[in-house]
Design a protein around this motif. Structure first.
Motif, short mmCIF file in Angstrom:
data_model
loop_
_atom_site.label_atom_id
_atom_site.label_comp_id
_atom_site.label_asym_id
_atom_site.label_seq_id
_atom_site.Cartn_x
_atom_site.Cartn_y
_atom_site.Cartn_z
N LEU A 106 0.83 -1.20 0.00
CA LEU A 106 0.00 0.00 0.00
C LEU A 106 0.87 1.26 0.00
CD1 LEU A 106 -2.79 -0.91 2.59
CD2 LEU A 106 -3.08 -0.58 0.12
N ARG A 107 1.95 1.23 0.76
CA ARG A 107 2.85 2.39 0.81
C ARG A 107 3.57 2.60 -0.52
NH1 ARG A 107 4.48 0.42 5.75
NH2 ARG A 107 6.49 -0.22 4.92
N ASP A 108 3.98 1.51 -1.15
CA ASP A 108 4.80 1.60 -2.35
C ASP A 108 4.01 1.98 -3.59
OD1 ASP A 108 7.01 0.94 -0.90
OD2 ASP A 108 7.08 -1.15 -1.55
N PHE A 109 2.69 1.76 -3.56
CA PHE A 109 1.87 1.95 -4.75
C PHE A 109 1.03 3.20 -4.66
CE2 PHE A 109 1.67 -1.17 -8.19
CZ PHE A 109 2.73 -1.98 -7.81
N ASN A 110 1.63 4.33 -5.02
CA ASN A 110 0.80 5.50 -5.26
C ASN A 110 -0.11 5.18 -6.44
OD1 ASN A 110 0.41 8.13 -7.05
ND2 ASN A 110 0.58 8.77 -4.92
N GLU A 111 -1.40 5.44 -6.28
CA GLU A 111 -2.37 4.97 -7.26
C GLU A 111 -2.24 5.65 -8.63
OE1 GLU A 111 -5.83 3.23 -4.43
OE2 GLU A 111 -5.98 5.36 -4.85
N LYS A 112 -1.61 6.81 -8.66
CA LYS A 112 -1.36 7.47 -9.94
C LYS A 112 0.00 7.04 -10.50
CE LYS A 112 -5.07 10.10 -9.25
NZ LYS A 112 -5.50 9.66 -7.91
N LEU A 113 1.04 7.12 -9.68
CA LEU A 113 2.41 6.85 -10.15
C LEU A 113 2.64 5.39 -10.52
CD1 LEU A 113 4.58 8.99 -7.69
CD2 LEU A 113 4.40 9.26 -10.16
N ALA A 114 1.86 4.48 -9.97
CA ALA A 114 2.10 3.05 -10.20
C ALA A 114 2.01 2.66 -11.67
CB ALA A 114 1.12 2.22 -9.37
N ILE A 115 1.28 3.44 -12.47
CA ILE A 115 1.17 3.09 -13.89
C ILE A 115 2.51 3.14 -14.60
CG2 ILE A 115 -1.24 3.85 -14.00
CD1 ILE A 115 -0.21 6.34 -15.55
N ALA A 116 3.47 3.86 -14.03
CA ALA A 116 4.80 3.96 -14.67
C ALA A 116 5.50 2.62 -14.71
CB ALA A 116 5.65 4.99 -13.93
N ARG A 117 5.05 1.65 -13.92
CA ARG A 117 5.61 0.30 -13.97
C ARG A 117 5.19 -0.44 -15.23
NH1 ARG A 117 6.70 -2.03 -8.35
NH2 ARG A 117 6.59 -0.24 -6.92
N PHE A 118 4.16 0.06 -15.89
CA PHE A 118 3.62 -0.63 -17.07
C PHE A 118 3.48 0.35 -18.24
CE2 PHE A 118 2.00 -2.53 -13.16
CZ PHE A 118 2.49 -3.83 -13.28
N PRO A 119 4.58 0.94 -18.70
CA PRO A 119 4.51 2.01 -19.70
C PRO A 119 3.94 1.54 -21.04
CG PRO A 119 6.77 1.27 -19.40
CD PRO A 119 5.98 0.63 -18.32
N GLN A 120 3.97 0.24 -21.29
CA GLN A 120 3.44 -0.25 -22.57
C GLN A 120 1.93 -0.05 -22.69
OE1 GLN A 120 4.39 -2.07 -19.94
NE2 GLN A 120 3.79 -4.22 -20.07
N PHE A 121 1.27 0.24 -21.57
CA PHE A 121 -0.18 0.39 -21.57
C PHE A 121 -0.65 1.83 -21.36
CE2 PHE A 121 0.18 -4.09 -19.77
CZ PHE A 121 -0.04 -4.70 -21.00
#
Length: 313
Positions: free
Chosen positions: A118-133
């Protein structure tokens, strides 16, 4: 099983649509003992994380859906599972709660979603882990970079990193006379980091919420369709929820991401997809259970409790 749910005060929950209520009703129908906690009910004392948990009974009547008993001090590791369902904002108190839950986890408590995740996953920034999408995205507090991003893409969405329910989201276009004041307001004069994303026209067909439960993909999305004249599809902003089967692209995104997030300790996740693009990864208290169940007959809460039972077996 004895299940503890960390919630906002039950009286504030809208029973006819709240996903936490759906989970509680499903678990109660199976004979599990339910307990309610607020963040303030969790303490650390003598190296033990204790919850002042209230026994909770649930009913089908939306007007009188719950009954609370008297609080009892119970170490969190004595519950079979602790389900974190406190709504954002993800503020300092929320952060402290994740630290307490992580200590409890170290003493044997089973916590869903895992506190460090929960701490590591900012709900906006987490998408940067999947840039292909994703669509072109910028994260900054600097007005110069926001202006340059808008000049390049012409039509963008600006939003704070800590918002929920569509709060604080702006659509701006090249030449917008209000651009400077919007940027100043959102960044608080360049002291707060924000996200900019290229505008996705397919928002008119809905901002799709796709649910992942312990790595399993729910086969229906809840498309939140903006109200007339609105850019935001969030139900809290007046959007209309329409359940629909996942598209081929939805399935590609969900099935790629689901096992990655499961292995990171994220038991329940809500992906937000507009058109063919991932825009957010919701991990704090994803919703949509009841709308999907009511419109399709697919028992999302049943899948959730099934998975919880497997994890705690």
């Amino acid at each position: 099983m004895n299940l503890a749910f960390i919630l906002d005060p039950p009286a504030t929950l809208k029973a006819y649509k709240d996903s936490s209520v759906a989970m509680l009703r499903e678990a109660g129908a199976r004979g599990h003992a339910l307990f309610a906690l607020r963040q303030a009910d969790i303490i650390l004392r003598d190296n033990q994380v204790i919850g002042y948990a209230k026994p909770l009974r649930v009913a089908a009547d939306n007007a009188n859906w719950f009954e609370l008993g008297h609080a009892e001090a119970t170490p969190l590791n004595r519950f079979d599972a602790v389900v974190m369902r406190k709504d954002p904002p993800f503020d300092t108190e929320y952060l402290y709660t994740t630290h307490l839950l992580e200590l409890a986890q170290g003493h044997g408590a089973r916590v869903f979603n895992r506190p460090d995740a929960l701490r590591d996953f900012n709900e906006k920034l987490a998408i940067a882990r999947f840039p292909q999408f994703t669509v072109p995205t910028l994260v900054t507090r600097c007005a110069f970079h926001i202006h340059a991003f808008l000049a390049e893409h012409g039509d963008v969405i600006l939003k704070p990193l800590d918002g929920m329910g569509g709060a604080g989201i702006f659509r701006v276009r090249r030449g917008d006379a209000n651009l400077n004041v919007i940027v100043e307001t959102l960044t608080r004069l360049e002291t707060r980091t924000v996200m900019a994303q290229r505008y996705i026209p397919e928002i008119t067909r809905g901002d799709k919420r796709i649910l992942l439960i312990d790595g399993e993909v729910v086969p229906f999305a809840l498309a939140r369709i903006p109200a007339e004249g609105e850019t935001r599809g969030n139900l809290a902003a007046g959007g209309r929820g329409v359940a629909q089967p996942l598209s081929a692209r939805d399935r590609e995104i969900a099935h790629t991401i689901a096992p990655v997030l499961r292995d990171l300790g994220l038991f329940l996740v809500g992906l937000d997809v507009i058109g063919d693009h991932l825009t957010e990864i919701n991990v704090t208290s994803p919703t949509g259970f009841q709308e999907i169940a009511q419109q399709t007959g697919f028992n999302v809460a049943g899948i959730f409790i099934d998975a919880l039972e497997r994890r705690c077996a």
